[in-house]
Design an enzyme around this catalytic site. Structure first.
Site, short mmCIF file in Angstrom:
data_model
loop_
_atom_site.label_atom_id
_atom_site.label_comp_id
_atom_site.label_asym_id
_atom_site.label_seq_id
_atom_site.Cartn_x
_atom_site.Cartn_y
_atom_site.Cartn_z
N GLN A 1 -9.85 2.29 -4.08
CA GLN A 1 -9.52 1.94 -2.70
C GLN A 1 -8.23 2.63 -2.27
OE1 GLN A 1 -9.61 -2.26 -1.79
NE2 GLN A 1 -8.61 -2.00 0.20
N ASP A 2 -8.27 3.29 -1.10
CA ASP A 2 -7.08 3.93 -0.51
C ASP A 2 -6.53 5.05 -1.39
OD1 ASP A 2 -7.46 2.04 1.40
OD2 ASP A 2 -5.49 1.13 1.26
N ASP B 1 -12.24 2.98 2.05
CA ASP B 1 -11.22 3.62 2.90
C ASP B 1 -10.44 4.69 2.13
OD1 ASP B 1 -12.05 1.58 4.58
OD2 ASP B 1 -10.29 0.33 4.22
N ARG C 1 -14.64 3.40 9.07
CA ARG C 1 -14.53 2.18 9.86
C ARG C 1 -13.16 2.18 10.56
NH1 ARG C 1 -13.19 -3.00 6.02
NH2 ARG C 1 -11.79 -1.98 4.55
N GLN D 1 -5.77 -2.07 -2.79
CA GLN D 1 -5.17 -0.80 -2.40
C GLN D 1 -4.35 -0.21 -3.54
OE1 GLN D 1 -4.95 -3.78 -0.80
NE2 GLN D 1 -4.64 -3.51 1.42
N THR E 1 0.83 -1.19 0.00
CA THR E 1 0.00 0.00 0.00
C THR E 1 0.87 1.25 0.00
OG1 THR E 1 -1.72 -1.18 1.23
CG2 THR E 1 -1.84 1.23 1.22
#
Length: 514
Positions: free
Chosen positions: A332-333, A354, A421, A310, A280
């Site tokens: 994502q990310d 996220d 989250r 990610q 990531t």
């Protein structure tokens, strides 16, 4: 992991000398820390630490020195483990760790620099970043499914414990910060003018243009040139309109990237965990480690796609950094607000899972958050990564707007979108005076795994508006709060990132208080 008996025995034989402290004195001070065993061990067995402890300030100095000395051993150990990597995936994660351990040592050195002019808040920021680096080293091996070989030897739980002890000890001195309207105070008047001015070329030290009309054709080459300048003064790189397909890493201090506007100057890449063997951390199209970074009028993009797991468009570990009228686009990310103090104003952030995450102390003001369509049918706007209750980190989203992107709107009813989250145990995120459209699920927040972190996190909402803002059916977790004005004031630019002391210098407009 805690401080193991095996480690205690190993250390006993490594450091047989006895210090000049009395055991009751050591026990008394170490008992005030989260991890008294390594504290007692090092202060008892190593004569180097035999300076008198006359008060808490002396104990803090010792705690910081303990962490620094252990980081030196940890870095040496990390470098030596490169030969144990069995494949390219492990080598990728190991490379991250070496970089991260070097930064840990740098951060800890800053906390004990006798010539440094810094505050207790600075120390808490640097310790928080050092702790985050340790977690990221471990996470890289997990990302790539390589956690059974070198990772147990690389992740130093003793160092993590010593940093936690220093965080807890320093917290008693840390009291927050102040701001001036317009930007956080750490943004100088000169930097404010740079961020708000439209005369890019006239103020630039270097011009990047794909057509050859500037000094360089790539952003990467301009960054290399900037790193060779003398001194650490503000250095402006003007990136003319165009799409620059490259991966950029900026380690020099006080660099500014300025473009021709969102959608005009674009830096794009497609590294990901799912599709390209990156961690990531290393998947970022643009990654910043140099402090005092500024950006204006640029789109940062990762096009790996919604199925590539990610895939970071932008990662910042830059302390006292500010971003004005920029766009961060991915799935994502997308935006990795990795560590230290950051401020985003009038920016657009696009993503799915996220898509604002990390462990910085970060404030977003007057920004647009766009949730995209996702094959998982679940979006989470944030995943904050605070691992220690004494870290001064968290995500504060103020006077922003949360809506569905154009690809999500037609199928919005089939996708559940949540405010966040808990990625880590002490995750901390607040939404204040923000417009939440109907895409936000009534529960508001999503568990990470079972009951993990639900009593230790801090999630808050304050005076939000829009069809998704009702708190009537929100989660009933112990850590969730409908905030009072007093609670909300903790997360303002003034109090959360000491913005009045640095943002004015960047010329990025900001609101200091609620």
């Amino acid at each position: 992991m805690g401080f193991s008996i095996v480690m205690l025995l190993l250390l006993f034989f490594a450091f047989p000398a006895i210090s000049s402290y009395s055991l009751p004195t050591i026990k008394s001070w170490c008992a005030q820390t989260p991890y008294p065993q390594p504290c007692e061990y090092y202060l008892t067995k190593n004569p180097k630490y035999g300076i008198p402890i006359k008060g808490k300030s002396d104990f803090l100095k010792l705690s910081l020195q303990l962490a620094l000395d252990h980081s030196t051993q940890s870095k040496t150990n990390a470098i030596s483990l490169g030969s144990k990597c069995r494949n390219e995936r492990e080598k990728t994660a190991w490379n991250d760790c070496v970089t991260l351990y070097e930064d840990i040592q740098l951060k800890l050195n800053q906390t004990v620099d006798p010539s440094g002019k810094f505050t207790s808040e600075d120390v808490q920021t640097w310790l928080s970043a050092a702790s985050t680096n340790l977690e990221t080293c471990k996470q890289g091996f997990v990302d790539l499914g390589a956690s059974d070989n070198a990772m147990p030897s690389l992740y130093d739980d003793v160092l993590g414990n010593l940093i936690s002890n220093a965080l807890a000890t320093n917290k008693g001195y840390y009291g927050g910060a102040s701001y001036k309207d317009g930007f956080p105070g750490w943004v100088s008047p000169g930097d404010r003018k740079l961020l708000q001015s439209s005369a890019q070329a006239a103020q630039a030290n270097i011009v990047v243009a794909q057509d050859g009309s500037g000094n360089y054709r790539t952003v990467k080459d301009a960054v290399v040139a900037a790193s060779k300048r003398s001194g650490n003064g503000r250095f402006v790189i003007y990136v003319k309109a165009g799409t620059y397909s490259e991966t950029v890493s900026i380690g020099s201090k006080n660099i500014m990237l300025v473009g021709d506007g969102i959608g005009k100057t674009i830096i794009t890449g497609r590294k990901s965990v799912g599709g390209g063997g990156s961690t990531t951390y290393s998947s970022a199209t643009v990654g910043i480690t140099g402090d005092g970074f500024l950006a204006r009028g640029i789109t940062f993009r990762n096009t790996a796609g919604a199925k590539s797991q990610q895939a970071v468009a932008f990662r910042s570990a830059s302390d006292l950094s500010a971003y004005y009228q920029c766009s961060f686009e991915g799935y994502q990310d997308t935006l990795y607000a990795y560590s230290q103090r950051q401020f985003y104003s009038e920016c657009d952030i696009y993503g799915t899972v996220d898509f604002i995450f990390g462990n910085a102390a970060v404030v977003f003001q007057n920004c647009n958050l766009f949730a995209r369509n996702t094959p998982t049918h679940t979006n989470t706007l944030t995943a904050q990564g605070r691992t220690d209750p004494n870290q001064n980190t968290g995500i504060s989203i103020y006077n922003c707007k949360v809506t569905a992107d154009s690809d999500l709107k037609p199928v919005q009813s089939s996708v559940k979108t949540y405010l966040g989250r808990p990625w880590k145990q002490y995750s901390r995120t607040v939404f204040m005076k923000t417009f939440l459209d109907s895409l936000i699920a009534p529960a508001g927040w999503l568990p990470w795994s079972g009951s993990f972190a639900l009593s230790t996190l801090y999630y808050g909402e304050y005076m939000n508006t829009g069809p998704g803002s009702s708190t009537a059916n929100r989660v009933k977790w112990p850590g969730y709060h409908v905030m009072s004005t007093a609670d909300a004031s903790t997360f303002t630019v003034r109090n959360f990132i000491s913005g009045n002391s640095w943002i004015p210098a960047t010329n990025v407009p900001f609101t200091s208080n609620l």
